[in-house]
Scaffold this motif. Structure first.
Motif, short mmCIF file in Angstrom:
data_model
loop_
_atom_site.label_atom_id
_atom_site.label_comp_id
_atom_site.label_asym_id
_atom_site.label_seq_id
_atom_site.Cartn_x
_atom_site.Cartn_y
_atom_site.Cartn_z
N VAL A 48 92.54 23.16 43.94
CA VAL A 48 91.45 24.44 43.56
C VAL A 48 91.01 25.01 44.42
CG1 VAL A 48 90.75 23.00 41.53
CG2 VAL A 48 89.58 22.53 43.93
N VAL A 49 90.86 26.60 44.14
CA VAL A 49 90.25 27.58 45.13
C VAL A 49 89.12 27.45 45.06
CG1 VAL A 49 90.72 29.89 45.50
CG2 VAL A 49 92.75 28.53 44.74
N LEU A 50 88.15 27.57 46.21
CA LEU A 50 86.63 27.26 46.46
C LEU A 50 86.23 28.87 46.90
CD1 LEU A 50 86.19 23.65 47.03
CD2 LEU A 50 86.13 24.87 44.65
N LYS A 51 87.16 29.71 47.12
CA LYS A 51 86.71 31.02 47.78
C LYS A 51 85.82 31.74 47.15
CE LYS A 51 90.33 33.73 45.41
NZ LYS A 51 91.64 34.25 45.40
N GLY A 52 85.19 32.66 47.88
CA GLY A 52 83.94 33.62 47.35
C GLY A 52 82.80 32.87 46.76
N ALA A 54 82.95 29.62 45.84
CA ALA A 54 83.33 28.93 44.58
C ALA A 54 83.20 29.86 43.41
CB ALA A 54 82.69 27.74 44.35
N TYR A 55 83.62 31.16 43.54
CA TYR A 55 83.73 32.27 42.66
C TYR A 55 82.42 32.36 41.92
CZ TYR A 55 88.98 32.11 42.04
OH TYR A 55 90.15 32.26 42.15
N GLY A 56 81.36 32.26 43.03
CA GLY A 56 79.85 32.53 42.41
C GLY A 56 79.35 31.23 42.11
N GLY A 151 102.85 42.46 48.74
CA GLY A 151 102.66 43.49 49.64
C GLY A 151 101.40 43.20 50.31
N ARG A 152 100.79 41.93 50.51
CA ARG A 152 99.83 41.73 51.07
C ARG A 152 100.34 40.65 52.20
NH1 ARG A 152 94.99 39.14 47.49
NH2 ARG A 152 95.74 37.04 48.13
N GLU A 153 99.56 39.45 52.19
CA GLU A 153 99.90 38.46 53.23
C GLU A 153 101.29 37.97 53.43
OE1 GLU A 153 97.00 37.39 51.25
OE2 GLU A 153 95.78 36.45 52.68
N THR A 182 103.91 31.25 48.20
CA THR A 182 103.50 32.75 48.02
C THR A 182 102.52 33.04 46.92
OG1 THR A 182 105.05 34.64 47.54
CG2 THR A 182 105.28 33.07 46.12
N HIS A 183 102.12 34.23 46.63
CA HIS A 183 101.29 34.75 45.69
C HIS A 183 101.81 35.69 44.79
CE1 HIS A 183 97.25 34.39 44.06
NE2 HIS A 183 96.77 35.60 44.65
N PHE A 184 101.65 35.34 43.38
CA PHE A 184 102.06 36.47 42.24
C PHE A 184 101.34 37.63 42.42
CE2 PHE A 184 103.83 32.41 40.76
CZ PHE A 184 105.30 32.64 40.98
N ALA A 225 101.68 29.10 42.49
CA ALA A 225 101.07 29.28 41.08
C ALA A 225 99.50 29.30 41.41
CB ALA A 225 101.50 28.27 39.83
N ALA A 226 99.06 30.66 40.76
CA ALA A 226 97.49 30.37 40.72
C ALA A 226 97.47 30.01 38.98
CB ALA A 226 97.08 31.75 40.95
N SER A 227 96.11 30.25 38.70
CA SER A 227 95.88 29.65 37.18
C SER A 227 96.90 30.13 36.31
CB SER A 227 94.33 30.29 36.75
OG SER A 227 93.48 29.66 37.73
N ALA A 228 97.20 31.60 36.40
CA ALA A 228 98.01 32.16 35.28
C ALA A 228 99.40 31.54 35.14
CB ALA A 228 98.17 33.52 35.37
N VAL A 241 99.66 23.62 43.04
CA VAL A 241 99.31 24.67 42.31
C VAL A 241 97.66 25.07 42.94
CG1 VAL A 241 100.38 24.23 40.13
CG2 VAL A 241 98.39 23.29 40.39
N ARG A 242 97.55 26.10 42.75
CA ARG A 242 96.43 26.72 43.40
C ARG A 242 95.37 27.35 42.24
NH1 ARG A 242 100.24 29.51 46.71
NH2 ARG A 242 99.38 31.31 45.74
N ILE A 243 94.69 26.20 41.61
CA ILE A 243 93.92 26.97 40.32
C ILE A 243 92.48 27.27 40.99
CG2 ILE A 243 92.84 26.22 38.36
CD1 ILE A 243 95.82 26.15 38.60
N GLY A 244 92.49 28.64 40.63
CA GLY A 244 90.92 29.36 40.63
C GLY A 244 90.22 29.48 39.42
N ILE A 245 90.17 30.66 38.84
CA ILE A 245 89.48 31.27 37.68
C ILE A 245 89.37 30.04 36.57
CG2 ILE A 245 91.22 32.63 36.74
CD1 ILE A 245 87.63 33.45 37.01
N GLY A 246 90.56 29.28 36.44
CA GLY A 246 90.82 28.23 35.30
C GLY A 246 89.94 27.17 35.73
C1 PLP Z 1 92.54 33.60 44.61
C2 PLP Z 1 93.86 33.03 44.86
C3 PLP Z 1 94.18 32.01 44.00
C4 PLP Z 1 93.73 31.58 42.86
O1 PLP Z 1 93.73 32.56 41.75
P1 PLP Z 1 93.07 32.47 40.17
O2 PLP Z 1 93.88 33.56 39.63
O3 PLP Z 1 91.74 32.60 40.25
O4 PLP Z 1 93.46 31.25 39.92
C5 PLP Z 1 95.29 31.31 44.31
N1 PLP Z 1 96.26 31.66 45.52
C6 PLP Z 1 95.63 32.54 46.19
C7 PLP Z 1 96.40 32.87 47.52
C8 PLP Z 1 94.36 33.35 46.03
O5 PLP Z 1 94.16 34.17 46.72
#
Ligand code: PLP
Length: 361
Positions: A48-52, A54-56, A151-153, A182-184, A225-228, A241-246
């Motif tokens: 799970v992604v707890l950045k920001g 934890a999304y506030g 085109g980012r990291e 990688t990140h989509f 994979a992020a949430s989508a 998987v790296r689940i943030g918003i979901g």
């Molecule tokens: C923010 C982020 C995520 C999570 O994205 P969501 O769309 O919120 O699930 C996953 N991977 C990376 C590298 C991110 O920066």
């Protein structure tokens, strides 16, 4: 620094006549995690992604809800990773694998290695940083970020081929490569995933190139994979998987929800973890023809029962939501009328069955 339970903040809170409050639902968080577990293979790790903050939602508060229930934690800043370690220490928890996704200053690597925090290498690392880690006799666990089209990291395929990641092999005593990621760029804005599928192809090629160059071994964690991606692009659900918003119970976009509806027999359920509650200040009826709020932007066509809620943009309720948002009153939608003000917001409760007493929105 002032903390929420400092005497100064307590004194202010006690003076507030009506306080709104934020509630986090543990049930919703568990249900969202179950939803994602059901999407991914049993062999895939749930991160799970707890950045920001934890999304506030509050980093510590979310740790309380998810730490014991997930396999991995992703943060952006080194500070957040160290906060995770402190939280684990003071709450007698085991170390959960924790990965810093974002930028790291040369002087921060050693402390992270010491705290057994994993980091992402997204490009060549300063010689100074490599030497400090070497001198500290720590070995750092790293994930290699590949730029496959955002085109980012990350290392581009050209950078890999020209040997810009080879320092990881030459400094095996410093870097232990345990993952590739990688990140989509475009999974949630579309309902057809050709760009993401191409990113995945470039990713697998990149992993092959890293193997050929002996930078990574055969068994390495691969995560894209992020949430989508986790919801609508099955081939992207690799070893983690790296689940943030979901996690927080929101869909990445309506396109993602539509794609998920097409993809599966049943639409996965996501439940919002956060709710913001406030008792009404005043409830009354305005006769037809009355205006509501600054600028007279709303006029009541008929007699209208309104509730004045003592919350406004000062408290963070977006002024851009003027005339557009709804609040839930006893589970029923009540539209926001006119402009959101600094400390007030007016909602139409004509169609809400309210019963007696203050209205809790
Ligand atoms: C923010 C982020 C995520 C999570 O994205 P969501 O769309 O919120 O699930 C996953 N991977 C990376 C590298 C991110 O920066």
């Amino acid at each position: 620094m002032t903390t929420p339970d400092s005497p100064a903040i307590r004194a202010i809170s006690e003076r507030l006549p009506v306080a709104s409050r934020i509630e986090l639902s543990e049930d919703a968080a568990i249900s969202n995690l179950d939803t994602f577990r059901a999407q991914i293979a049993a062999t895939s790790r749930l991160g799970v992604v707890l950045k920001g903050n934890a999304y506030g939602h509050g980093l510590r508060e979310m740790l309380e809800l998810v730490h014991d229930r997930v396999d991995l934690l992703y943060v952006i800043t080194p500070d957040d990773a160290l906060t995770v370690r402190q939280w684990e220490l003071s709450n007698s928890r085991v170390h959960r694998d924790t990965v810093v996704l974002g930028a790291i200053a040369a002087h921060e690597y050693v402390e992270l290695a010491h705290a057994k925090v994993q980091v992402v290498i997204a490009g060549p690392v300063d010689r100074e940083a490599v030497e400090t880690i070497l001198a500290s006799k720590n070995r750092l666990q790293v994930h290699i970020h590949l730029d496959t089209g955002l085109g980012r990291e990350g290392f581009t395929p050209q950078q890999l081929r020209s040997g810009e990641a080879d320092f990881l092999l030459h400094h095996r005593d410093v870097f232990e490569c345990i993952g590739v990621m990688t990140h989509f760029s475009n999974t949630e804005d579309v309902t057809e995933q050709s760009y993401a599928v191409e990113q995945l192809r470039v990713f697998h090629e990149g992993v092959g190139e890293l193997r050929r160059r002996l930078i990574v071994g055969d068994v390495v964690e691969r995560h894209t994979a992020a949430s989508a991606g986790a919801l609508v692009l099955p081939p992207s659900r690799l070893s983690a998987v790296r689940i943030g918003i979901g996690l927080y119970g929101l869909w990445p976009s309506s396109e993602t929800r539509l794609s998920a509806r097409v993809l599966g027999d049943t639409l996965p359920v996501l439940r919002p973890v956060l709710s913001w509650k406030v008792p009404s200040q005043i409830v009354k009826t305005l006769p037809a023809g009355s205006y509501v709020g600054y600028g007279c932007t709303y006029r009541c066509a008929v007699d209208t029962r309104i509730a004045v809620l003592p919350v406004g943009y000062f408290d963070g309720y977006p002024r851009l939501a003027s005339g557009k948002a709804h609040v839930l009153v006893r589970g029923q939608r009540a539209p926001v009328l006119g402009r959101v003000m600094m400390n007030h917001l007016i909602v139409d409760v004509s169609n809400v069955t309210t019963g007696d007493g203050p209205i809790h929105a």
